[in-house]
Write a protein that holds these residues in place. Sequence first.
Motif: not given
Length: 237
Positions: A158-172
């Motif tokens: 859960x911690x890893x998923x929480x941190x990972x989603x913080x760095x996935x961009x919605x768009x560039x």
Amino acid sequence: MKDAIEFKTSQMKALIKRRNVLNKKYDTTLPEDIPLEVKSELELIENLLNEFDINQSTFDERPTMIGIKNSRDEEWYFQQMKHWIERNPNALNAKFSRSSVYKFALHFFVENIALNANNARLNYSELAQKVNDDNSTKSDSKLTTQLANVENLLGFLLTMQQRQLEYIPEGVNLENGFVKYAINPINPTEFQQFGAPTELNPNNELAQSYEEYKQIRSRDKQLIKKYHQTGGQLDDD
């Protein structure tokens, strides 16, 4: 069997060591704040240490030969004890006399129950339950360890998923390279507004993926079991 002097020495050392550990642990604790079970154990240890020695007069007053009236019931119990000793001959160095069997039972009870701080505090019912529940206690301990491992793993994921989603961009924005990040979907507001799919609803993709994963996992576990049973050899099929 150990002789009395040998056992007394080892048991006294163990009891004194345990007493010192408890005294050191609660050295800075007010007497009224010491847990009741600790006070009870310390009192028991003191009583056991005080009861280790017997007066010579006590021994002199006892007969050197002890008569035990036999009966049909007593003979049944004796034969069951004898059968156990025959399966475990090292317990009595292959001595199967009636007196040796009775002495063994007495010594075993004193050494493992009467003078064992973990058992001496138990009444008869509690002691019988502890003996009979020994296997289930081991199973419970193993299950507790497994659940703790699962809990730690889930917390980590859960911690890893929480941190990972913080760095996935919605768009560039390809023109200026600007990165737009969406709100992390794992947050209270998102759950309150939109809910979340679970494996309990068979109609959503998460539940279907979960079922598929369970099948794969089950097949893998069978392969691992077969792998160990065959000494690391698996058929190509």
